[in-house]
Enzyme design. Sequence first.
Site, PDB file in Angstrom:
ATOM      1  N   HIS A 187       0.871  -1.180   0.000  1.00  9.45           N
ATOM      2  CA  HIS A 187       0.000   0.000   0.000  1.00  9.45           C
ATOM      3  C   HIS A 187       0.906   1.226   0.000  1.00  9.45           C
ATOM      4  O   HIS A 187       2.031   1.188   0.498  1.00  9.45           O
ATOM      5  CB  HIS A 187      -0.868  -0.037   1.267  1.00  9.45           C
ATOM      6  CG  HIS A 187      -1.922   1.011   1.353  1.00  9.45           C
ATOM      7  ND1 HIS A 187      -1.646   2.315   1.679  1.00  9.45           N
ATOM      8  CD2 HIS A 187      -3.272   0.947   1.179  1.00  9.45           C
ATOM      9  CE1 HIS A 187      -2.764   3.017   1.714  1.00  9.45           C
ATOM     10  NE2 HIS A 187      -3.773   2.214   1.411  1.00  9.45           N
ATOM     11  N   ASP A 216       3.555  -4.359   7.743  1.00  8.76           N
ATOM     12  CA  ASP A 216       2.290  -3.642   7.640  1.00  8.76           C
ATOM     13  C   ASP A 216       1.173  -4.679   7.783  1.00  8.76           C
ATOM     14  O   ASP A 216       0.937  -5.484   6.893  1.00  8.76           O
ATOM     15  CB  ASP A 216       2.217  -2.946   6.278  1.00  8.76           C
ATOM     16  CG  ASP A 216       0.859  -2.291   6.017  1.00  8.76           C
ATOM     17  OD1 ASP A 216      -0.055  -2.428   6.857  1.00  8.76           O
ATOM     18  OD2 ASP A 216       0.710  -1.659   4.958  1.00  8.76           O
ATOM     19  N   GLN A 221      -4.033  -5.103   6.613  1.00  7.38           N
ATOM     20  CA  GLN A 221      -4.917  -6.137   6.086  1.00  7.38           C
ATOM     21  C   GLN A 221      -4.755  -7.444   6.848  1.00  7.38           C
ATOM     22  O   GLN A 221      -5.721  -8.162   7.079  1.00  7.38           O
ATOM     23  CB  GLN A 221      -4.637  -6.374   4.596  1.00  7.38           C
ATOM     24  CG  GLN A 221      -4.887  -5.171   3.718  1.00  7.38           C
ATOM     25  CD  GLN A 221      -6.325  -4.703   3.730  1.00  7.38           C
ATOM     26  OE1 GLN A 221      -7.253  -5.497   3.818  1.00  7.38           O
ATOM     27  NE2 GLN A 221      -6.524  -3.399   3.653  1.00  7.38           N
ATOM     28  N   LYS A 270      -9.976  -1.240  10.431  1.00  9.21           N
ATOM     29  CA  LYS A 270     -10.003  -2.455   9.620  1.00  9.21           C
ATOM     30  C   LYS A 270     -10.619  -3.633  10.380  1.00  9.21           C
ATOM     31  O   LYS A 270     -10.855  -4.694   9.793  1.00  9.21           O
ATOM     32  CB  LYS A 270      -8.591  -2.848   9.183  1.00  9.21           C
ATOM     33  CG  LYS A 270      -7.821  -1.777   8.444  1.00  9.21           C
ATOM     34  CD  LYS A 270      -8.357  -1.506   7.065  1.00  9.21           C
ATOM     35  CE  LYS A 270      -7.413  -0.580   6.301  1.00  9.21           C
ATOM     36  NZ  LYS A 270      -7.900  -0.246   4.956  1.00  9.21           N
ATOM     37  N   CYS A 327      -4.777   2.480  -3.701  1.00 10.58           N
ATOM     38  CA  CYS A 327      -3.556   3.023  -3.091  1.00 10.58           C
ATOM     39  C   CYS A 327      -2.380   2.061  -3.261  1.00 10.58           C
ATOM     40  O   CYS A 327      -1.596   1.849  -2.330  1.00 10.58           O
ATOM     41  CB  CYS A 327      -3.776   3.345  -1.612  1.00 10.58           C
ATOM     42  SG  CYS A 327      -5.007   4.623  -1.316  1.00 10.58           S
TER      43      CYS A 327
END
Length: 405
Positions: A121, A198, A201, A224, A362
């Site tokens: 992202h 990261d 997700q 999220k 993104c």
Amino acid sequence: MLDVESIRDDFPILGIKANGRPLVYLDNAATMQMPLPVRQALQYHYEQVNANVHRGTHYLSHESTKAYEEARETAVRFLNAPSQRNIVFSTGTTGAINTVALGLRDYVQRGDIVVATVLEHHSNFVPWQQLCLEKGAQFKVVGIDQKGDLDLDELKRVVTGGAKIVACTCCSNVLGAVTPVHDVVKIAHEAGALCLLDAAQGIRHGVLDVQELDCDFLAFSGHKLGAPTGIGVLYGKSKALELLKPAWFGGEMVDIVTTEKTTWEELPLRLEPGTPNYVGAIGLGAALGYLEFVGRKEASAYEDELIAYAVKRLSEIDGMHIYGDPIHRSGCVSFNVEGVHPFDLCTLIDKMGVALRSGNACAQPLLSALGCTAVARLSPAFYNSFEEIDAAVSTINRGALMLRN
């Protein structure tokens, strides 16, 4: 086994109508809906406990501070972090990663190597790119194989030159490709690099144990997984967090301020300047608790079943192109239909009550590698049903036929 119907009762928004049609919400990779227990926690705090934290000596301040730090302890348990010292509240994944990138601005020097992947992202790509441009360091990007999985052999070759930092997503927000993060961390450490994951997700698609992963940093956003927007977590090993120079200054994060110099508070407060989003953090703690109540492994496994079913059903549409065929796809599936622009498709099916994402997600470097500029993306959560997948696929097919004619 999940009781999806009971879970759906905690999400009243799923029962509304969108443009006069029953809502089918399948944009959870962007933002998951908020369950009632989280909203109730927020309401209770504002009605019964609200006051600024860490500052006042009065009853409400003590109670508010207690709730804030209990939320931090919930995050400790959720990630299996060593202690509260290792959990920094942020504005979200973007804020957390920028805290690290800006905090390492003296750690990265001219000629150093910083590595990201093409799966990232923008939030885990642009901060590192900009840091390298500022410092005169080398920014290197690792690609993917034909199926859309991270190319570990390329990663090994790239970091061999002496990488300082490796930044990698746990799960692609376009392909749904789950990255082999254990291998990524090991490869980074063998090269002497720090590794940031990261988990924006990945946080909902499996159980992440930061001590078992051995990552130096990990970041995720509350929205999220059912928490309010504007709150997230930066996990860091103590030694890694100590490397970070504060990027923002103000109250709370200081120890002693004189006209000559300022010293900083101990971790994690030194990285939390100003009045924190303490109510957001309390909501995040409630959301983490809710996901634990539902069952993290069960929810993740069910979502994977929904994704596999969605891929199967979407494949039945004439002219369908699904991006990637990773070893493990989780969270989302992105696609295009021949002769139909994804923006037009998603705009049309929205009129029929189906909410998908369209655009570059993104992730422009990844889309460029895939040979496209925009995709449609379907991303379920554990409150969605197989019937909703069927309804969405039927609507997508209908919309594609209408746009072709």
